[in-house]
Design an enzyme around this catalytic site. Structure first.
Site, PDB file in Angstrom:
ATOM      1  N   LYS A  38      30.055  68.820 -55.082  1.00 43.94           N
ATOM      2  CA  LYS A  38      30.151  67.634 -54.234  1.00 43.94           C
ATOM      3  C   LYS A  38      29.808  68.002 -52.787  1.00 43.94           C
ATOM      4  CE  LYS A  38      31.969  63.511 -52.746  1.00 43.94           C
ATOM      5  NZ  LYS A  38      32.855  62.416 -52.831  1.00 43.94           N
ATOM      6  N   GLU A  45      24.750  59.030 -46.960  1.00 38.09           N
ATOM      7  CA  GLU A  45      24.039  58.341 -48.049  1.00 38.09           C
ATOM      8  C   GLU A  45      22.810  57.603 -47.530  1.00 38.09           C
ATOM      9  OE1 GLU A  45      26.867  56.893 -50.989  1.00 38.09           O
ATOM     10  OE2 GLU A  45      25.349  55.493 -51.716  1.00 38.09           O
ATOM     11  N   ARG A  58      22.933  61.469 -52.149  1.00 34.71           N
ATOM     12  CA  ARG A  58      24.347  61.160 -52.350  1.00 34.71           C
ATOM     13  C   ARG A  58      24.535  60.056 -53.391  1.00 34.71           C
ATOM     14  NH1 ARG A  58      29.295  61.104 -47.970  1.00 34.71           N
ATOM     15  NH2 ARG A  58      30.881  60.599 -49.521  1.00 34.71           N
ATOM     16  N   ASN A 118      26.982  58.324 -57.690  1.00 33.95           N
ATOM     17  CA  ASN A 118      27.383  57.025 -58.262  1.00 33.95           C
ATOM     18  C   ASN A 118      27.132  56.962 -59.766  1.00 33.95           C
ATOM     19  OD1 ASN A 118      28.180  56.108 -55.786  1.00 33.95           O
ATOM     20  ND2 ASN A 118      26.182  55.238 -55.288  1.00 33.95           N
ATOM     21  N   HIS A 170      29.417  55.169 -62.121  1.00 33.17           N
ATOM     22  CA  HIS A 170      30.274  54.311 -61.305  1.00 33.17           C
ATOM     23  C   HIS A 170      29.796  52.863 -61.244  1.00 33.17           C
ATOM     24  CE1 HIS A 170      32.018  58.083 -60.198  1.00 33.17           C
ATOM     25  NE2 HIS A 170      32.883  57.519 -59.379  1.00 33.17           N
ATOM     26  N   HIS A 173      32.925  50.962 -61.925  1.00 36.71           N
ATOM     27  CA  HIS A 173      33.586  50.090 -60.936  1.00 36.71           C
ATOM     28  C   HIS A 173      33.749  48.672 -61.470  1.00 36.71           C
ATOM     29  CE1 HIS A 173      32.796  52.446 -56.955  1.00 36.71           C
ATOM     30  NE2 HIS A 173      33.906  52.816 -57.547  1.00 36.71           N
ATOM     31  N   HIS A 175      40.698  54.436 -62.253  1.00 35.63           N
ATOM     32  CA  HIS A 175      39.333  54.756 -61.828  1.00 35.63           C
ATOM     33  C   HIS A 175      38.717  55.786 -62.779  1.00 35.63           C
ATOM     34  CE1 HIS A 175      35.969  55.300 -59.180  1.00 35.63           C
ATOM     35  NE2 HIS A 175      36.189  56.601 -59.116  1.00 35.63           N
TER      36      HIS A 175
HETATM   37  N1  GLY Z   1      32.512  59.065 -54.386  1.00 43.53           N
HETATM   38  C1  GLY Z   1      31.123  59.083 -54.139  1.00 43.53           C
HETATM   39  C2  GLY Z   1      30.774  59.622 -52.816  1.00 43.53           C
HETATM   40  O1  GLY Z   1      31.590  60.253 -52.159  1.00 43.53           O
HETATM   41  O2  GLY Z   1      29.672  59.420 -52.374  1.00 43.53           O
END
Ligand code: GLY
Length: 355
Positions: free
Chosen positions: A220, A230, A235, A239, A242, A246, A258
């Site tokens: 990460k 982003e 970045r 997702n 997600h 989401h 989540h």
């Molecule tokens: N949770 C996704 C990000 O930090 O971009």
């Protein structure tokens, strides 16, 4: 005198760097760190977490548990409490909790006195590997998660692996979702590690957990370093799982956690990539085999949550598409592509009907 029609203001972004400290008994270290740097530490946590912590005889606010506290109303309430207690720019908020607390406190820190410092101490696996790194902060609105927020990076992150032993099994297992995601988008070796250490992971073997969490955090951090706000595209790969996750989470009114929602999202988004011939059958089946072994119920709603999915400004759904275990389609540096409703429903049906 003539006045020029344009005025250019150039701001060099200051370099952003902060340490992730891995260790134990980190709450006292966080307070000591804040005081050494002339901050006034102010703890914000939840009741359940406070019960696990050594007694803190300092400024603090203790909140109830649950996603519902991640709201504009709660943000305002906490801001009022900080004002009432005379907190100014010298305050350093110390957020101890899961992603909900970290996102909420980070957002308060982003706007309080035009931005103050905060330290994150994630207490869940999912928060250690995701929310604690990267400075995405915010609150939910009825229509969508994280709709109001800001990028505001913490001053330091303290990660205490021993807290993982305190997590209920369901929370621990669903918390593997972000680590699984990191392996699928960027690190085939980590996926292999997850497969081959499956039993030790579920038994929460301390050495294996340490290795897994630090590898996940490293992935990460590496992505964040290349695309902190982003803006460049990379970045967005975070997702993966997600877009659908989401939507499922919102649709369930947060009865799905989540992590649970993202595990389902990963499966369906992998199925979509497979359907579109980006992901081989062998890789798709390996992903499904891993997910199916997890002791967590993957309950799907009756219908595809199409209306709940976030869209871009042109009304289209943008998806990260896996091309293999550890790689995503670059799409000219955008890392996302538009998919049709039919693409999505076919992927959904593949999972719901056949797996
Ligand atoms: N949770 C996704 C990000 O930090 O971009």
């Amino acid at each position: 005198m003539t006045v020029k029609e344009t005025l250019t203001v150039t701001i060099q972004p200051p370099p952003i760097h902060y340490d992730l400290v891995f260790g134990e008994n980190l709450l006292s270290q966080a307070f000591a760190y804040a005081k050494t740097h002339n901050f006034r530490p102010f703890l914000i946590t939840t009741q359940a977490i406070q019960d696990l912590l050594p007694h803190v005889n300092e400024d603090k606010i203790v909140l109830p548990q649950g996603e519902s506290i991640k709201s504009r109303a709660m943000k305002e309430k906490i801001e009022d409490a900080l004002i009432e207690r005379g907190c100014g720019r010298e305050t350093c908020l110390i957020a101890v909790g899961g992603g909900v607390i970290l996102d909420l406190v980070g957002f308060i820190a982003a706007t309080y006195c035009r931005g103050i410092s905060y330290i994150s101490i994630p207490t869940t696996l999912i928060a250690m590997t995701d929310a604690a790194i990267g400075g995405k902060t915010g609150v939910n609105v009825e229509e969508a998660k994280n709709w109001i927020g800001a990028f505001h990076h913490p001053r330091k992150v303290f990660i205490d692996f021993t807290l993982i032993t305190t997590l209920p099994q369901k929370e621990f297992v669903s918390g593997l979702s972000e680590t699984l995601k990191h392996s699928l988008i960027a690190d085939p070796d980590l996926f292999h590690f997850l497969e081959t250490h499956f039993e030790e992971i579920l038994a929460r073997d301390p050495l294996v957990i340490k290795e897994m969490v630090s590898r996940s955090c490293r992935i990460k951090a590496k992505i964040i370093e290349q695309d902190p706000f982003e803006t460049r595209g990379l970045r967005r790969t975070l997702n993966f799982g997600h877009t659908i996750g989401h939507a499922l989470e919102t649709l369930s009114n947060y009865s799905l956690s989540h992590g649970e929602a993202v595990l389902i999202g990963i499966k369906i988004e992998a199925a979509i990539a497979h359907r579109l011939d980006y992901l081989s059958t062998a890789s798709f089946e390996r992903i499904c085999a891993f997910l199916d072994k997890l002791p967590v119920s993957m309950e799907f709603p009756d219908h595809f949550p199409y209306e709940m999915m976030s869209r871009d400004k042109k009304g289209a759904h943008r998806f990260v598409v896996l091309t293999g275990i550890g790689s995503v389609a670059p799409f000219d540096g955008e890392y996302v592509t538009h998919l049709t409703k039919e693409n999505l429903i076919e992927g959904w049906n593949d999972v719901v009907c056949h797996y």
